[in-house]
Design a protein around this motif. Structure first.
Motif, PDB file in Angstrom:
ATOM      1  N   MET A   1      -6.241  -2.087   9.387  1.00 51.99           N
ATOM      2  CA  MET A   1      -4.936  -1.759   8.610  1.00 51.99           C
ATOM      3  C   MET A   1      -5.685  -0.992   6.951  1.00 51.99           C
ATOM      4  SD  MET A   1      -1.699  -1.856   8.767  1.00 51.99           S
ATOM      5  CE  MET A   1       0.134  -1.284  10.096  1.00 51.99           C
ATOM      6  N   LYS A   2      -5.365   0.588   7.296  1.00 53.92           N
ATOM      7  CA  LYS A   2      -5.230   1.557   6.077  1.00 53.92           C
ATOM      8  C   LYS A   2      -4.072   0.838   5.015  1.00 53.92           C
ATOM      9  CE  LYS A   2      -8.861   4.290   6.597  1.00 53.92           C
ATOM     10  NZ  LYS A   2      -9.287   6.533   6.651  1.00 53.92           N
ATOM     11  N   LEU A   3      -4.359   1.501   4.393  1.00 53.02           N
ATOM     12  CA  LEU A   3      -3.666   1.075   2.871  1.00 53.02           C
ATOM     13  C   LEU A   3      -1.481   1.712   2.747  1.00 53.02           C
ATOM     14  CD1 LEU A   3      -2.401  -0.242   0.055  1.00 53.02           C
ATOM     15  CD2 LEU A   3      -3.958   1.045  -1.176  1.00 53.02           C
ATOM     16  N   GLU A   4      -2.209   3.317   3.380  1.00 52.56           N
ATOM     17  CA  GLU A   4      -1.044   3.832   3.028  1.00 52.56           C
ATOM     18  C   GLU A   4      -0.433   3.525   4.004  1.00 52.56           C
ATOM     19  OE1 GLU A   4       1.084   8.332   3.392  1.00 52.56           O
ATOM     20  OE2 GLU A   4      -1.496   8.382   3.648  1.00 52.56           O
ATOM     21  N   PRO A   5      -0.103   3.677   5.870  1.00 47.65           N
ATOM     22  CA  PRO A   5       0.480   2.847   6.796  1.00 47.65           C
ATOM     23  C   PRO A   5       1.281   1.599   6.401  1.00 47.65           C
ATOM     24  CG  PRO A   5      -1.167   3.276   7.862  1.00 47.65           C
ATOM     25  CD  PRO A   5      -1.830   3.027   6.234  1.00 47.65           C
ATOM     26  N   ALA A   6       0.465   0.684   6.161  1.00 47.54           N
ATOM     27  CA  ALA A   6       0.688  -0.800   5.673  1.00 47.54           C
ATOM     28  C   ALA A   6       2.280  -1.019   4.572  1.00 47.54           C
ATOM     29  CB  ALA A   6      -0.645  -1.379   5.153  1.00 47.54           C
ATOM     30  N   ILE A   7       1.792  -0.051   3.709  1.00 46.43           N
ATOM     31  CA  ILE A   7       3.371   0.120   2.661  1.00 46.43           C
ATOM     32  C   ILE A   7       3.888   0.734   2.756  1.00 46.43           C
ATOM     33  CG2 ILE A   7       3.505   1.888   0.569  1.00 46.43           C
ATOM     34  CD1 ILE A   7       0.569   1.837  -0.561  1.00 46.43           C
ATOM     35  N   ASN A   8       3.847   2.180   3.849  1.00 44.73           N
ATOM     36  CA  ASN A   8       5.167   2.327   4.726  1.00 44.73           C
ATOM     37  C   ASN A   8       6.020   1.219   5.412  1.00 44.73           C
ATOM     38  OD1 ASN A   8       4.767   4.949   3.825  1.00 44.73           O
ATOM     39  ND2 ASN A   8       2.727   5.487   5.154  1.00 44.73           N
ATOM     40  N   ALA A   9       5.397   0.034   6.831  1.00 43.96           N
ATOM     41  CA  ALA A   9       5.548  -0.685   7.452  1.00 43.96           C
ATOM     42  C   ALA A   9       6.213  -1.405   6.285  1.00 43.96           C
ATOM     43  CB  ALA A   9       4.903  -1.617   8.171  1.00 43.96           C
TER      44      ALA A   9
ATOM     45  N   LEU B   1       7.471  -1.292   3.520  1.00 43.69           N
ATOM     46  CA  LEU B   1       9.009  -0.668   2.700  1.00 43.69           C
ATOM     47  C   LEU B   1      10.029  -0.897   3.305  1.00 43.69           C
ATOM     48  CD1 LEU B   1       7.806   1.909   0.117  1.00 43.69           C
ATOM     49  CD2 LEU B   1       8.044   0.083  -0.716  1.00 43.69           C
ATOM     50  N   HIS B   2       9.926   0.017   5.022  1.00 41.38           N
ATOM     51  CA  HIS B   2      10.668  -0.220   5.482  1.00 41.38           C
ATOM     52  C   HIS B   2      11.463  -1.739   6.131  1.00 41.38           C
ATOM     53  CE1 HIS B   2      12.374   1.282   9.276  1.00 41.38           C
ATOM     54  NE2 HIS B   2      12.180  -0.381  10.653  1.00 41.38           N
ATOM     55  N   TYR B   3      10.643  -2.512   6.076  1.00 39.75           N
ATOM     56  CA  TYR B   3      11.192  -4.171   6.159  1.00 39.75           C
ATOM     57  C   TYR B   3      12.070  -4.604   4.726  1.00 39.75           C
ATOM     58  CZ  TYR B   3       9.865  -8.636   4.824  1.00 39.75           C
ATOM     59  OH  TYR B   3      10.161 -10.544   5.160  1.00 39.75           O
ATOM     60  N   ARG B   4      11.235  -3.759   4.143  1.00 38.68           N
ATOM     61  CA  ARG B   4      12.155  -4.194   3.138  1.00 38.68           C
ATOM     62  C   ARG B   4      13.329  -3.642   2.467  1.00 38.68           C
ATOM     63  NH1 ARG B   4       9.990  -9.170  -0.664  1.00 38.68           N
ATOM     64  NH2 ARG B   4      10.465  -7.455  -2.510  1.00 38.68           N
ATOM     65  N   LYS B   5      13.296  -2.974   3.592  1.00 39.48           N
ATOM     66  CA  LYS B   5      14.930  -1.831   3.309  1.00 39.48           C
ATOM     67  C   LYS B   5      15.652  -3.032   4.035  1.00 39.48           C
ATOM     68  CE  LYS B   5      13.747   3.034   3.137  1.00 39.48           C
ATOM     69  NZ  LYS B   5      13.396   4.010   3.885  1.00 39.48           N
ATOM     70  N   ASN B   6      15.563  -3.980   4.966  1.00 37.56           N
ATOM     71  CA  ASN B   6      16.433  -4.497   5.611  1.00 37.56           C
ATOM     72  C   ASN B   6      16.425  -6.270   4.915  1.00 37.56           C
ATOM     73  OD1 ASN B   6      17.237  -2.724   7.795  1.00 37.56           O
ATOM     74  ND2 ASN B   6      14.670  -2.846   8.804  1.00 37.56           N
TER      75      ASN B   6
ATOM     76  N   PHE C   1       3.450  -6.994 -10.924  1.00 38.72           N
ATOM     77  CA  PHE C   1       2.462  -7.709 -10.162  1.00 38.72           C
ATOM     78  C   PHE C   1       3.399  -8.949  -9.048  1.00 38.72           C
ATOM     79  CE2 PHE C   1       0.166 -12.284 -10.013  1.00 38.72           C
ATOM     80  CZ  PHE C   1      -0.534 -11.688  -9.544  1.00 38.72           C
ATOM     81  N   SER C   2       4.660  -9.140  -9.431  1.00 36.96           N
ATOM     82  CA  SER C   2       5.040  -9.852  -8.400  1.00 36.96           C
ATOM     83  C   SER C   2       5.610  -8.497  -6.690  1.00 36.96           C
ATOM     84  CB  SER C   2       6.770  -9.850  -9.119  1.00 36.96           C
ATOM     85  OG  SER C   2       7.756 -10.187  -7.848  1.00 36.96           O
ATOM     86  N   SER C   3       5.179  -7.509  -7.182  1.00 36.29           N
ATOM     87  CA  SER C   3       5.800  -6.263  -5.735  1.00 36.29           C
ATOM     88  C   SER C   3       4.235  -7.252  -5.288  1.00 36.29           C
ATOM     89  CB  SER C   3       6.310  -4.991  -6.476  1.00 36.29           C
ATOM     90  OG  SER C   3       8.016  -4.972  -7.367  1.00 36.29           O
ATOM     91  N   LEU C   4       3.462  -6.597  -6.426  1.00 30.48           N
ATOM     92  CA  LEU C   4       1.744  -6.651  -5.167  1.00 30.48           C
ATOM     93  C   LEU C   4       1.983  -7.867  -4.444  1.00 30.48           C
ATOM     94  CD1 LEU C   4       0.328  -4.438  -8.143  1.00 30.48           C
ATOM     95  CD2 LEU C   4       0.075  -3.704  -5.533  1.00 30.48           C
ATOM     96  N   ARG C   5       2.413  -9.048  -5.434  1.00 28.62           N
ATOM     97  CA  ARG C   5       2.044 -10.039  -4.680  1.00 28.62           C
ATOM     98  C   ARG C   5       3.026 -10.791  -3.334  1.00 28.62           C
ATOM     99  NH1 ARG C   5       3.286 -14.424  -8.662  1.00 28.62           N
ATOM    100  NH2 ARG C   5       5.367 -14.299  -8.853  1.00 28.62           N
ATOM    101  N   ASN C   6       4.434 -10.044  -3.683  1.00 23.80           N
ATOM    102  CA  ASN C   6       4.544 -10.353  -2.500  1.00 23.80           C
ATOM    103  C   ASN C   6       4.141  -8.953  -0.950  1.00 23.80           C
ATOM    104  OD1 ASN C   6       6.895 -12.004  -2.917  1.00 23.80           O
ATOM    105  ND2 ASN C   6       7.774 -10.289  -4.508  1.00 23.80           N
ATOM    106  N   PHE C   7       3.871  -8.183  -1.415  1.00 18.66           N
ATOM    107  CA  PHE C   7       2.923  -7.007  -0.112  1.00 18.66           C
ATOM    108  C   PHE C   7       1.859  -8.176   0.134  1.00 18.66           C
ATOM    109  CE2 PHE C   7      -0.001  -3.580   0.266  1.00 18.66           C
ATOM    110  CZ  PHE C   7       0.291  -2.820   1.457  1.00 18.66           C
ATOM    111  N   PHE C   8       1.177  -7.949  -0.076  1.00 14.32           N
ATOM    112  CA  PHE C   8      -0.622  -8.626  -0.077  1.00 14.32           C
ATOM    113  C   PHE C   8      -0.143  -9.612   0.593  1.00 14.32           C
ATOM    114  CE2 PHE C   8      -2.473  -6.724  -3.449  1.00 14.32           C
ATOM    115  CZ  PHE C   8      -3.179  -5.743  -2.538  1.00 14.32           C
ATOM    116  N   LYS C   9       1.271 -10.718  -0.041  1.00 13.55           N
ATOM    117  CA  LYS C   9       1.385 -12.384   0.839  1.00 13.55           C
ATOM    118  C   LYS C   9       1.643 -11.850   2.714  1.00 13.55           C
ATOM    119  CE  LYS C   9       5.211 -15.501   1.496  1.00 13.55           C
ATOM    120  NZ  LYS C   9       5.902 -16.419   0.636  1.00 13.55           N
TER     121      LYS C   9
END
Length: 181
Positions: free
Chosen positions: A1-9, A11-16, A71-79
């Motif tokens: 998966m590429k970075l942009e669609p992963a970021i979008n997915a 952020l959509h997940y985090r909105k809930n 840094f916390s945002s990045l760590r949560n994204f990669f997790k």
């Protein structure tokens, strides 16, 4: 998966379930990552790439607390990416990285014996009341500003304060000192 669609997915997940400010911060940091690396495959985000990104100017705001938030945002994204199997479970682009130590800044506290002088320095009765609320309820300024007459119960000697951080009301007692004011 590429970075942009992963970021979008992500952020959509985090909105809930996460606060608007948390999602906004995540968006800001991940946009910086996307700008720095381009829309590359997630697996190409190696520790070396992240080392370079974390040393870059956009990731070094000068304040360790802000850096740690980023840094916390990045760590949560990669997790999340590993949990969703967008990255192998053993792929950690932040391996070897740590948060920055924060310098403790001493907080200014008004000594108890100076409360009367601070109250007497108020120019109006309204200002004196707000100083008293701050001193005796120990609430944040934003919380003190949202107290209305309807929140005060003189017969039970309580004030209902909306705590913005927890999004809950807290029933606080009116102390004899606050009552006098």
């Amino acid at each position: 998966m590429k970075l942009e669609p992963a970021i979008n997915a992500y952020l959509h997940y985090r909105k809930n379930g996460w606060s608007e400010s948390t999602v906004k911060n995540d968006r800001k940091v991940l946009k910086k990552l996307h700008t720095h690396t381009g829309n590359i495959l997630l697996t190409r985000l190696t520790p070396e790439v992240m080392d370079e990104f974390l040393r870059s100017k956009p990731m070094n705001p000068g304040n360790p607390g802000t850096y740690n938030l980023y840094f916390s945002s990045l760590r949560n994204f990669f997790k999340w990416c590993r949990q969703r199997k967008h990255l192998p479970i053993d792929h950690d682009p932040l391996v070897g990285q740590r948060i920055k130590p924060k310098q403790e800044i001493p907080k200014f506290r008004v000594p108890l014996e100076e409360f009367p002088a601070l109250l007497d320095a108020a120019r109006t009765r309204r200002d004196r009341m707000m100083i008293a609320v701050g001193l005796f309820l120990m609430v944040r300024e934003s919380e003190a500003r949202t107290i209305t007459l309807g929140d005060i119960n003189l017969s039970e000697r309580t004030i209902s304060v909306w705590i913005h951080k927890t999004k809950q009301h807290d029933l606080m007692p009116i102390s004899p000192e606050l009552d006098a004011e």
